[in-house]
Scaffold this motif. Structure first.
Motif, PDB file in Angstrom:
ATOM      1  N   SER A  30       0.821  -1.206   0.000  1.00 47.34           N
ATOM      2  CA  SER A  30       0.000   0.000   0.000  1.00 47.34           C
ATOM      3  C   SER A  30       0.858   1.261   0.000  1.00 47.34           C
ATOM      4  N   THR A  31       0.263   2.355  -0.429  1.00 46.13           N
ATOM      5  CA  THR A  31       0.880   3.676  -0.342  1.00 46.13           C
ATOM      6  C   THR A  31       0.464   4.312   0.975  1.00 46.13           C
ATOM      7  N   VAL A  32       1.416   4.859   1.712  1.00 46.53           N
ATOM      8  CA  VAL A  32       1.131   5.377   3.052  1.00 46.53           C
ATOM      9  C   VAL A  32       1.598   6.816   3.183  1.00 46.53           C
ATOM     10  N   ILE A  33       0.727   7.659   3.724  1.00 46.63           N
ATOM     11  CA  ILE A  33       1.069   9.032   4.068  1.00 46.63           C
ATOM     12  C   ILE A  33       1.020   9.128   5.595  1.00 46.63           C
ATOM     13  N   VAL A  34       2.094   9.604   6.187  1.00 45.86           N
ATOM     14  CA  VAL A  34       2.187   9.697   7.642  1.00 45.86           C
ATOM     15  C   VAL A  34       2.021  11.150   8.064  1.00 45.86           C
ATOM     16  N   GLY A  35       1.134  11.387   9.009  1.00 45.71           N
ATOM     17  CA  GLY A  35       0.917  12.732   9.528  1.00 45.71           C
ATOM     18  C   GLY A  35       1.322  12.838  10.980  1.00 45.71           C
ATOM     19  N   GLY A  36       1.836  13.999  11.363  1.00 45.91           N
ATOM     20  CA  GLY A  36       2.209  14.233  12.751  1.00 45.91           C
ATOM     21  C   GLY A  36       2.579  15.684  12.974  1.00 45.91           C
ATOM     22  N   ARG A  37       2.815  16.033  14.244  1.00 46.51           N
ATOM     23  CA  ARG A  37       3.135  17.420  14.590  1.00 46.51           C
ATOM     24  C   ARG A  37       4.619  17.732  14.481  1.00 46.51           C
ATOM     25  N   ARG A  38       5.475  16.754  14.779  1.00 48.58           N
ATOM     26  CA  ARG A  38       6.907  17.013  14.905  1.00 48.58           C
ATOM     27  C   ARG A  38       7.612  16.874  13.557  1.00 48.58           C
ATOM     28  N   THR A  39       8.119  17.995  13.072  1.00 47.80           N
ATOM     29  CA  THR A  39       8.744  17.981  11.754  1.00 47.80           C
ATOM     30  C   THR A  39      10.042  17.182  11.743  1.00 47.80           C
ATOM     31  N   ASP A  40      10.747  17.102  12.887  1.00 50.27           N
ATOM     32  CA  ASP A  40      11.986  16.320  12.903  1.00 50.27           C
ATOM     33  C   ASP A  40      11.694  14.842  12.684  1.00 50.27           C
ATOM     34  N   LEU A  41      10.623  14.350  13.307  1.00 41.92           N
ATOM     35  CA  LEU A  41      10.245  12.953  13.101  1.00 41.92           C
ATOM     36  C   LEU A  41       9.731  12.733  11.683  1.00 41.92           C
ATOM     37  N   LEU A  42       8.974  13.688  11.164  1.00 45.68           N
ATOM     38  CA  LEU A  42       8.477  13.558   9.792  1.00 45.68           C
ATOM     39  C   LEU A  42       9.628  13.507   8.797  1.00 45.68           C
ATOM     40  N   ASP A  43      10.672  14.283   9.056  1.00 48.44           N
ATOM     41  CA  ASP A  43      11.838  14.255   8.156  1.00 48.44           C
ATOM     42  C   ASP A  43      12.486  12.870   8.145  1.00 48.44           C
ATOM     43  N   ILE A  45      11.022  10.041   8.802  1.00 51.23           N
ATOM     44  CA  ILE A  45      10.100   9.104   8.163  1.00 51.23           C
ATOM     45  C   ILE A  45      10.106   9.305   6.644  1.00 51.23           C
ATOM     46  N   ALA A  46      10.205  10.553   6.208  1.00 50.02           N
ATOM     47  CA  ALA A  46      10.293  10.827   4.778  1.00 50.02           C
ATOM     48  C   ALA A  46      11.539  10.176   4.178  1.00 50.02           C
ATOM     49  N   ALA A  47      12.618  10.111   4.978  1.00 51.14           N
ATOM     50  CA  ALA A  47      13.853   9.479   4.501  1.00 51.14           C
ATOM     51  C   ALA A  47      13.676   7.984   4.277  1.00 51.14           C
ATOM     52  N   GLU A  48      12.635   7.391   4.883  1.00 47.32           N
ATOM     53  CA  GLU A  48      12.321   5.978   4.648  1.00 47.32           C
ATOM     54  C   GLU A  48      11.527   5.783   3.362  1.00 47.32           C
ATOM     55  N   GLY A  49      11.082   6.895   2.772  1.00 47.24           N
ATOM     56  CA  GLY A  49      10.328   6.791   1.536  1.00 47.24           C
ATOM     57  C   GLY A  49       8.849   7.080   1.671  1.00 47.24           C
ATOM     58  N   PHE A  50       8.406   7.449   2.868  1.00 45.85           N
ATOM     59  CA  PHE A  50       7.001   7.765   3.074  1.00 45.85           C
ATOM     60  C   PHE A  50       6.706   9.204   2.672  1.00 45.85           C
ATOM     61  N   ALA A  51       5.497   9.428   2.181  1.00 46.29           N
ATOM     62  CA  ALA A  51       4.984  10.787   2.081  1.00 46.29           C
ATOM     63  C   ALA A  51       4.595  11.232   3.486  1.00 46.29           C
ATOM     64  N   THR A  52       4.781  12.509   3.781  1.00 48.24           N
ATOM     65  CA  THR A  52       4.473  13.013   5.122  1.00 48.24           C
ATOM     66  C   THR A  52       3.705  14.324   5.025  1.00 48.24           C
ATOM     67  N   VAL A  53       3.005  14.641   6.103  1.00 40.58           N
ATOM     68  CA  VAL A  53       2.269  15.904   6.174  1.00 40.58           C
ATOM     69  C   VAL A  53       2.196  16.328   7.640  1.00 40.58           C
ATOM     70  N   VAL A  54       2.322  17.625   7.858  1.00 42.27           N
ATOM     71  CA  VAL A  54       2.187  18.164   9.215  1.00 42.27           C
ATOM     72  C   VAL A  54       0.712  18.237   9.572  1.00 42.27           C
ATOM     73  N   ILE A  55       0.371  17.719  10.759  1.00 40.11           N
ATOM     74  CA  ILE A  55      -1.008  17.811  11.237  1.00 40.11           C
ATOM     75  C   ILE A  55      -1.012  17.864  12.755  1.00 40.11           C
ATOM     76  N   ASP A  56      -1.769  18.801  13.287  1.00 38.96           N
ATOM     77  CA  ASP A  56      -2.033  18.886  14.724  1.00 38.96           C
ATOM     78  C   ASP A  56      -3.518  18.642  14.896  1.00 38.96           C
ATOM     79  N   VAL A  57      -3.887  17.496  15.430  1.00 40.82           N
ATOM     80  CA  VAL A  57      -5.295  17.115  15.479  1.00 40.82           C
ATOM     81  C   VAL A  57      -6.095  17.953  16.461  1.00 40.82           C
ATOM     82  N   THR A  58      -5.415  18.754  17.297  1.00 41.96           N
ATOM     83  CA  THR A  58      -6.132  19.649  18.213  1.00 41.96           C
ATOM     84  C   THR A  58      -6.468  20.978  17.553  1.00 41.96           C
TER      85      THR A  58
END
Length: 255
Positions: A30-43, A45-58
């Motif tokens: 499957s194709t996976v997009i990972v969302g989260g608040r912390r840009t350092d962690l998203l970076d 995860i992006a290095a693993e090949g995932f698409a990422t997006v910043v999201i704060d669910v609050t």
């Protein structure tokens, strides 16, 4: 559910269960997009090949911007996982706990609702897809030390049941993942926590079942889910109440 050819957005997937499931969905094809608040962690995860997006669910605005970004890049999105969650020990005798309680409800329950509200029109419009919410065994068998966490997860369960009823006939499946304690940042202090890899393997096997179960229940959470039915509820809550001795000034209390 066919887990081999989906486009999955995981809100709150930057660590723990969420990140492990992202990797499992990707490994299945499957194709996976990972969302989260912390840009350092998203970076990372992006290095693993995932698409990422910043999201704060609050933050409803952040959720809306994340939705637009995801759908612009992946208009075929068919699966949304609402993984974001926080939990804190609370002393309910001390009103100072309210700040943590408010944060817990805002993230775990209202955050779930915000994400679902953002993506439901898209899923209905495409005539099919899936929403996977994440509650907890603690939502069925409370852990009194984390009172609001339990309440928020019980709320996620009830909301999921209502969502499933309201989306009947739209082609959108609604499944509820009910984790027990898992060896992640949130559950690592529990000596009985399940190994993350073993938990994820069992979850993906259940998600891949046909039809998709309404509740994704690994073996380790069955004692929580069915405690009332099995007549073990009161004894188990009493056992779990012993953890209240961890609170300042409670060591000599009878719990």
């Amino acid at each position: 559910m066919d887990i081999t050819n989906r486009t999955v957005f995981i809100a709150g997937g930057t660590s723990g269960i969420g990140l492990e499931l992202a990797r499992r969905f990707a490994a299945a094809g499957s194709t996976v997009i990972v969302g989260g608040r912390r840009t350092d962690l998203l970076d990372r995860i992006a290095a693993e090949g995932f698409a990422t997006v910043v999201i704060d669910v609050t933050d409803r605005g952040s959720v809306g911007r994340a939705r637009d970004t995801v759908l612009d890049g992946f208009p075929g999105l068919d699966t949304v996982v609402t993984m974001s969650g926080v939990g804190f020990p609370e002393d309910l005798r001390d009103p100072a706990h309210f700040e943590d309680a408010e944060k817990t409800v805002d993230t775990n329950l209202l955050g779930t609702i915000r994400v679902i509200d953002a993506f439901t029109p898209h899923l209905i419009g495409r005539g099919g897809g899936a929403v996977i919410t994440v509650s907890s065994g603690i939502g069925f068998l409370p852990f009194p030390l984390m009172a609001t966490y339990a309440a928020s997860k019980a709320g996620v369960h009830a909301y999921t049941e209502a969502l499933r009823a309201q989306l009947a006939g739209t082609g959108v499946e609604v499944a509820e993942l009910v984790p027990p304690a898992v060896a992640t940042t949130l559950g690592q202090s529990n000596p009985h926590a399940l190994d993350l890899a073993d938990f994820a393997t069992e979850v993906m096997d259940l998600l891949g079942s046909q039809p998709t179960p309404h509740e994704i229940l690994v073996k380790g959470v069955l004692m929580h889910r069915w405690a009332e039915r099995d007549g073990t509820y009161d004894d188990l809550v009493a056992q779990r109440s012993q953890a209240l001795a961890m609170l300042p000034g409670r060591r000599g209390d009878q719990t």
